[in-house]
Scaffold this motif. Structure first.
Motif, mmCIF file in Angstrom:
data_model
loop_
_atom_site.group_PDB
_atom_site.id
_atom_site.type_symbol
_atom_site.label_atom_id
_atom_site.label_comp_id
_atom_site.label_asym_id
_atom_site.label_seq_id
_atom_site.Cartn_x
_atom_site.Cartn_y
_atom_site.Cartn_z
ATOM 1 N N ARG A 171 0.829 -1.211 0.000
ATOM 2 C CA ARG A 171 0.000 0.000 0.000
ATOM 3 C C ARG A 171 0.863 1.260 0.000
ATOM 4 N N ARG A 172 1.888 1.265 0.846
ATOM 5 C CA ARG A 172 2.737 2.447 0.910
ATOM 6 C C ARG A 172 3.513 2.642 -0.384
ATOM 7 N N GLY A 173 3.978 1.536 -0.957
ATOM 8 C CA GLY A 173 4.724 1.630 -2.207
ATOM 9 C C GLY A 173 3.864 2.166 -3.335
ATOM 10 N N ALA A 174 2.658 1.614 -3.477
ATOM 11 C CA ALA A 174 1.744 2.078 -4.524
ATOM 12 C C ALA A 174 1.367 3.531 -4.302
ATOM 13 N N SER A 175 1.129 3.903 -3.053
ATOM 14 C CA SER A 175 0.764 5.275 -2.736
ATOM 15 C C SER A 175 1.880 6.244 -3.103
ATOM 16 N N SER A 176 3.128 5.886 -2.791
ATOM 17 C CA SER A 176 4.247 6.778 -3.103
ATOM 18 C C SER A 176 4.431 6.923 -4.601
ATOM 19 N N MET A 177 4.195 5.850 -5.369
ATOM 20 C CA MET A 177 4.315 5.922 -6.824
ATOM 21 C C MET A 177 3.241 6.830 -7.411
ATOM 22 N N VAL A 178 1.996 6.683 -6.939
ATOM 23 C CA VAL A 178 0.907 7.517 -7.446
ATOM 24 C C VAL A 178 1.165 8.985 -7.111
ATOM 25 N N SER A 179 1.612 9.247 -5.887
ATOM 26 C CA SER A 179 1.906 10.626 -5.488
ATOM 27 C C SER A 179 3.001 11.228 -6.360
ATOM 28 N N ALA A 180 4.046 10.433 -6.625
ATOM 29 C CA ALA A 180 5.161 10.928 -7.446
ATOM 30 C C ALA A 180 4.699 11.232 -8.860
ATOM 31 N N VAL A 181 3.873 10.336 -9.425
ATOM 32 C CA VAL A 181 3.354 10.556 -10.778
ATOM 33 C C VAL A 181 2.514 11.823 -10.823
ATOM 34 N N PHE A 182 1.654 12.017 -9.813
ATOM 35 C CA PHE A 182 0.790 13.203 -9.781
ATOM 36 C C PHE A 182 1.633 14.479 -9.734
ATOM 37 N N ILE A 183 2.617 14.505 -8.836
ATOM 38 C CA ILE A 183 3.439 15.715 -8.689
ATOM 39 C C ILE A 183 4.222 15.997 -9.962
ATOM 40 N N SER A 184 4.837 14.954 -10.532
ATOM 41 C CA SER A 184 5.646 15.172 -11.736
ATOM 42 C C SER A 184 4.780 15.593 -12.921
ATOM 43 N N ARG A 185 3.582 15.015 -13.055
ATOM 44 C CA ARG A 185 2.682 15.413 -14.141
ATOM 45 C C ARG A 185 2.216 16.846 -13.975
ATOM 46 N N GLY A 200 -0.468 -0.082 -11.170
ATOM 47 C CA GLY A 200 -0.151 -1.328 -11.877
ATOM 48 C C GLY A 200 1.317 -1.695 -11.787
ATOM 49 N N THR A 201 2.199 -0.699 -11.929
ATOM 50 C CA THR A 201 3.633 -0.987 -11.850
ATOM 51 C C THR A 201 4.042 -1.419 -10.446
ATOM 52 N N SER A 202 3.278 -1.007 -9.445
ATOM 53 C CA SER A 202 3.525 -1.479 -8.077
ATOM 54 C C SER A 202 2.953 -2.872 -7.868
ATOM 55 N N ALA A 203 1.809 -3.145 -8.504
ATOM 56 C CA ALA A 203 1.131 -4.422 -8.301
ATOM 57 C C ALA A 203 1.864 -5.579 -8.970
ATOM 58 N N LEU A 204 2.475 -5.336 -10.137
ATOM 59 C CA LEU A 204 3.090 -6.438 -10.889
ATOM 60 C C LEU A 204 4.148 -7.184 -10.073
ATOM 61 N N VAL A 212 -4.661 -1.754 -14.903
ATOM 62 C CA VAL A 212 -4.247 -2.424 -13.664
ATOM 63 C C VAL A 212 -4.403 -3.938 -13.781
ATOM 64 N N THR A 213 -5.511 -4.394 -14.363
ATOM 65 C CA THR A 213 -5.694 -5.845 -14.506
ATOM 66 C C THR A 213 -4.677 -6.441 -15.474
ATOM 67 N N THR A 214 -4.223 -5.659 -16.444
ATOM 68 C CA THR A 214 -3.164 -6.138 -17.338
ATOM 69 C C THR A 214 -1.888 -6.399 -16.551
ATOM 70 N N TYR A 215 -1.510 -5.459 -15.697
ATOM 71 C CA TYR A 215 -0.315 -5.650 -14.870
ATOM 72 C C TYR A 215 -0.493 -6.810 -13.898
ATOM 73 N N ILE A 216 -1.688 -6.966 -13.341
ATOM 74 C CA ILE A 216 -1.936 -8.077 -12.415
ATOM 75 C C ILE A 216 -1.757 -9.411 -13.130
ATOM 76 N N LEU A 217 -2.311 -9.532 -14.324
ATOM 77 C CA LEU A 217 -2.183 -10.773 -15.093
ATOM 78 C C LEU A 217 -0.719 -11.057 -15.431
ATOM 79 N N GLN A 218 0.049 -10.015 -15.727
ATOM 80 C CA GLN A 218 1.472 -10.222 -15.993
ATOM 81 C C GLN A 218 2.197 -10.676 -14.734
ATOM 82 N N GLY A 219 1.709 -10.246 -13.564
ATOM 83 C CA GLY A 219 2.256 -10.752 -12.312
ATOM 84 C C GLY A 219 1.980 -12.237 -12.123
#
Length: 543
Positions: A11-25, A309-313, A386-393
């Protein structure tokens, strides 16, 4: 490692990735306005002419390697094969570092000719050469940076990976703005100012690389302290690279869902509109509103889905490797639940606030209907990603690509059918059907592969009800705001539109969060791990 700590780690990893993407965008979006004011439309045109080629070169030089590498490393880490994980990074890092050299040379020498293919005459091509060559050095670093991010993500060190994106963007913004102010005062021409604008990517890459390098060194030092008693790695470079190439290809194809859909629109929408009786100018004007306003707005929430998705894979891949179905189920639900908690309110904002958004950002109301029509794409495309990344996992690499192709074929057929009936809005309806099909196929496959019953009620119904409460609030703010605006004859005021939007979001966010708790769409523990707002809630509630 206890499942509870693993849940929090994801959860923390996914949250930090989403936050970083939002700020950079948001930093990237914020840069465009002052940059345009400083350099003018012609220089900005040179900048925009070069960037698509740069994007293609990045894609070709990195492909799906970061995610493929993160998946493979997470598998090794799960098995306790830390030496193999470290050795794999060394192999891939060296290869991608070498791959950066031809990417740089192609951009430097062939870039001007490739850009020249899309513009008439030599004048604009020659003017764009400094911008191309200012951007080329970034390609020496970006492939290696993709390996660094893959290594860190495979070890569930997602914060440094996300932080590097933010540092990269902050450095880019500062360098570009300071250098442009100086250059404009010195009387630099469009060719030079466009080159300064593109050099920001190179400066940002250097800063991001240095941060990633320190994080990787720290990670490897920690690993080395645990290595002496482990057997020597038997990995061979050729087999490692062959396997990663095979894995990265479908991952790359899976990330092309939205570009492919937009390409189908580009090929069909103007032609079908003209065939239906629209003039050429009118057809391209409608398509410009659709692609430049409506589809552009959904990019930000969809980037959140990509970050999840990149965190979930690697997380799913690790739990599958550990043969821990309980942990796999938990991470699967967390990824899907976080997606719906973000995508549904994003959809509500676009639908209910379409008018103030259009006026505030694009100075008109031509795109209001299209923004509303495309808002549902945020949910469906987000789930598909997200489901695409999950399936690749789960090691199902090619089936999501087949589902994507089925959706694209459906979209092509519906574009030809619906646009003559409904005009440009028919393209949005076709996209909704496309993502509904591919996401449904992905979800069905997840149920078959995982042998787990996914709770659709917990996944969508309760978050939807919380979003409904949020949507009613947004609707009320928008209606009252424009009743006041109409009385004051300020219907098309950008400042008023921005005020309505900010009031709706600032007061609507806590309403949505309270609704999710009251309706049991989410727990307080889940909310404090949401991106951006989670830390504020954690401090406020002292959880």
């Amino acid at each position: 490692m206890r499942p509870d700590s693993d849940e929090t780690k994801f959860r923390r990893g996914a949250s930090s990735m989403v936050s970083a993407v939002f700020i950079s965008r948001m930093l990237g979006i914020a840069l465009i306005v002052p940059m345009q004011n400083l350099i003018g439309n012609y220089a900005l045109g040179l900048y925009q002419l070069v960037y698509p080629l740069y994007t293609v070169m990045i894609t070709l030089s990195t492909a799906g390697f970061p995610l493929a590498l993160s998946k493979s490393i997470s598998d090794f880490v799960a098995q306790g094969k830390l030496r193999e994980a470290s050795h794999m990074f060394s192999i891939v890092g060296r290869f991608l570092m070498l791959l950066g050299i031809p990417a740089f040379l192609i951009m430097w020498f062939a870039g001007p000719y490739l850009v020249g293919l899309s513009v008439p005459g030599d004048a604009m091509r020659i003017a764009a050469i400094p911008a191309i060559r200012a951007l080329a050095p970034a390609l020496l670093l970006l492939p290696l940076m993709s390996a660094q991010r893959g290594y860190l993500q495979g070890n569930f060190r997602l914060k440094p990976s996300g932080a590097s994106q933010v540092v990269e963007q902050i450095t880019r913004v500062i360098v570009v703005l300071v250098a442009l102010i100086i250059a404009v005062k010195m009387g630099a021409g469009p060719s030079a100012t466009a080159a300064i604008a593109t050099f920001g990517a190179t400066a940002g890459a250097i800063a991001g690389f240095m941060l990633l390098l320190q994080s990787v060194k720290k990670m490897r030092r920690e690993t080395l302290r645990r290595l002496p008693h482990l057997k020597k790695s038997t990995l061979r470079a050729r087999s490692v690279l062959r396997d990663l190439f095979a894995m990265s290809l479908p991952i790359t194809l899976g990330t092309l869902v939205l570009p492919i859909s937009q390409s189908i629109d580009g090929w069909t929408v103007p032609r079908v509109l003209v065939a239906s009786g629209a003039t050429l100018v009118n057809a391209f004007s409608q398509y410009g509103v659709y692609s430049g306003e409506a589809l552009r707005l959904i990019q930000l929430p969809l980037s959140f889905a990509t970050a999840i998705g990149t965190s979930a894979l690697p997380a799913i891949s690790e739990s599958v490797t550990l043969r821990n179905p309980a942990l796999t189920r938990t991470r699967l639900h967390q990824a899907l639940h976080m997606t719906t908690l973000i995508a549904l309110p994003a959809c509500a904002v676009l639908f209910m606030m379409a008018r103030p958004i259009d006026i505030a950002l694009f100075r008109g109301t031509d795109g209001v209907t299209l923004i509303k029509a495309t808002s549902i794409i945020v949910v469906l495309s987000g789930l598909e990603l997200v489901t695409t990344y999950i399936l690749q996992g789960y090691n199902a690499f090619y089936r999501p690509v087949v589902h994507m192709a089925a959706g694209a074929i459906l979209k092509l057929g519906l574009n030809l059918t619906l646009i003559p009936l409904y005009g440009i809005v028919g393209a949005a309806y076709a996209s909704i059907a496309e993502y509904a099909l591919s996401s449904w196929l992905n979800m069905a496959l997840i149920r078959r592969i995982s042998l787990q019953r996914i709770s659709y009620v917990k996944l969508s119904v309760r978050p939807f009800l919380a979003t409904l409460v949020f949507g009613v609030w947004l609707y009320g703010v928008e209606r009252v705001g424009y009743m006041v605006a109409h009385a004051l004859t300020l219907d098309h005021s950008r400042l008023l539109a921005l005020t309505i939007l900010l009031v709706g979001l600032a007061l609507g966010a806590p309403i949505y969060l309270l609704a999710t708790i009251f309706l049991k769409a989410s727990t307080l523990d889940e909310l404090v791990h949401l991106p951006l707002i989670g830390r504020l809630m954690n401090r406020f509630l002292r959880v």
